[in-house]
Design an enzyme around this catalytic site. Structure first.
Site, PDB file in Angstrom:
ATOM      1  N   LYS A 125       0.833  -1.204   0.000  1.00 31.96           N
ATOM      2  CA  LYS A 125       0.000   0.000   0.000  1.00 31.96           C
ATOM      3  C   LYS A 125       0.868   1.255   0.000  1.00 31.96           C
ATOM      4  CE  LYS A 125      -3.917  -1.999   2.534  1.00 31.96           C
ATOM      5  NZ  LYS A 125      -4.632  -2.051   3.828  1.00 31.96           N
TER       6      LYS A 125
ATOM      7  N   GLN B 254      -6.013  -1.692   9.862  1.00 40.20           N
ATOM      8  CA  GLN B 254      -5.660  -2.957   9.218  1.00 40.20           C
ATOM      9  C   GLN B 254      -6.143  -4.149  10.039  1.00 40.20           C
ATOM     10  OE1 GLN B 254      -4.045  -3.381   6.202  1.00 40.20           O
ATOM     11  NE2 GLN B 254      -4.342  -5.579   6.449  1.00 40.20           N
TER      12      GLN B 254
ATOM     13  N   ASP C 201     -11.823   1.897   3.737  1.00 36.49           N
ATOM     14  CA  ASP C 201     -12.044   0.464   3.542  1.00 36.49           C
ATOM     15  C   ASP C 201     -13.508   0.116   3.306  1.00 36.49           C
ATOM     16  OD1 ASP C 201      -9.767  -1.117   3.375  1.00 36.49           O
ATOM     17  OD2 ASP C 201      -9.407  -1.076   5.527  1.00 36.49           O
TER      18      ASP C 201
END
Length: 267
Positions: A47, A91, A114
């Protein structure tokens, strides 16, 4: 279908070329990590590489696994109110003592890159990356049959919802589905999304439509130390996404697209 690596590289060049005036003035994301999971470390490294390549800004906050749920919630609240950032992600997975659903619900829909908050307008990154790739490659959704193998909240369920919204006939199967039924659905599927987390789950033992497109979401570390998908390689189908170098790249691309989207929504 365009090679996924080439497709992602092309889309990243488009992001690099975006005008720097609003709403595309250097979007900034914060990546919060509360684990030392090797897969998470690798994914976050990818990322950060993507963000750097397209010129977006980022911070990476890595907290110890001993972090209390209350401490993480306080950080989420702080990031929700921080006007210097456009979006952030927490995460997964989180340590067992932290309730993932509680954290997802605490993230402001306005900054939920997300797409995990039920109120978010953002589609979760993996389904969105898959859908965008198929759409850009001319896949016809309307009236076609889709089979989603796996019912997770991160991939299976939002993937099915997204395909339904684009007029596909969607069937979701799972570990309790009989092989007889699985064969029936596979035989009639134009699109198969496989996300079960089991190496080589989909194989020649099943009756698969040779004109179908198969998207393999699985990433499994095999006994040989290499990465393998949920689908055995080289099935006799119209198209099969590779592992590695497939859905993982599309997910990372979707994160960049989602960051642009939440940035636009601020203006």
């Amino acid at each position: 279908m365009e090679n996924i690596k080439d497709y992602v590289a092309r889309k990243k060049e488009e992001l690099k070329a975006l005008p720097l005036d609003a709403p595309f003035k250097k979007p900034k994301i914060v990546i919060v990590q509360v684990n030392d999971d090797p897969a998470s470390n690798s994914y976050i490294k990818g990322k950060i590489k993507d963000l750097t390549e397209v010129g977006f800004l980022y911070d990476h906050i890595k907290l110890p696994e001993s972090t209390k749920e209350s401490e993480l919630l306080n950080l989420v609240d702080k990031l929700n109110r921080d006007d210097s950032i456009n979006g952030f992600i927490v995460q997964l997975p989180l340590p067992k003592h932290i309730n993932e659903e509680k954290i997802k619900l605490a993230i402001s829909p306005k900054k939920d890159v997300d797409g995990f908050n039920p109120l978010s307008r953002i589609v979760p990154a993996t389904p969105f990356g898959i859908f965008t790739y198929l759409k850009d490659n001319g896949f016809e959704f309307r009236g076609k049959n889709a089979l989603v193998i796996g019912r997770s909240n991160i991939v299976g369920k939002p993937m099915a919802k997204l395909l339904l919204e684009h007029d596909m006939n969607v069937t979701v199967v799972h570990s309790k589905t009989s092989k007889k039924d699985m064969n029936f659905y596979l035989k009639h599927a134009d699109l198969v999304i496989v996300a079960v987390g089991k190496e080589g789950f989909l194989s020649n033992e099943f009756d698969i439509n040779e004109n179908s497109v198969i998207i393999d979401v699985g990433i499994n570390r095999g006994e040989d130390g290499k990465l393998h998908g949920d689908v055995i390689p080289n099935l006799n189908v119209k198209y099969q996404s590779p592992v590695p170098g497939g859905v993982g790249l599309l997910t990372r691309l979707a994160l960049l697209l989602n960051l642009c989207e939440v940035t636009k929504n601020e203006f």
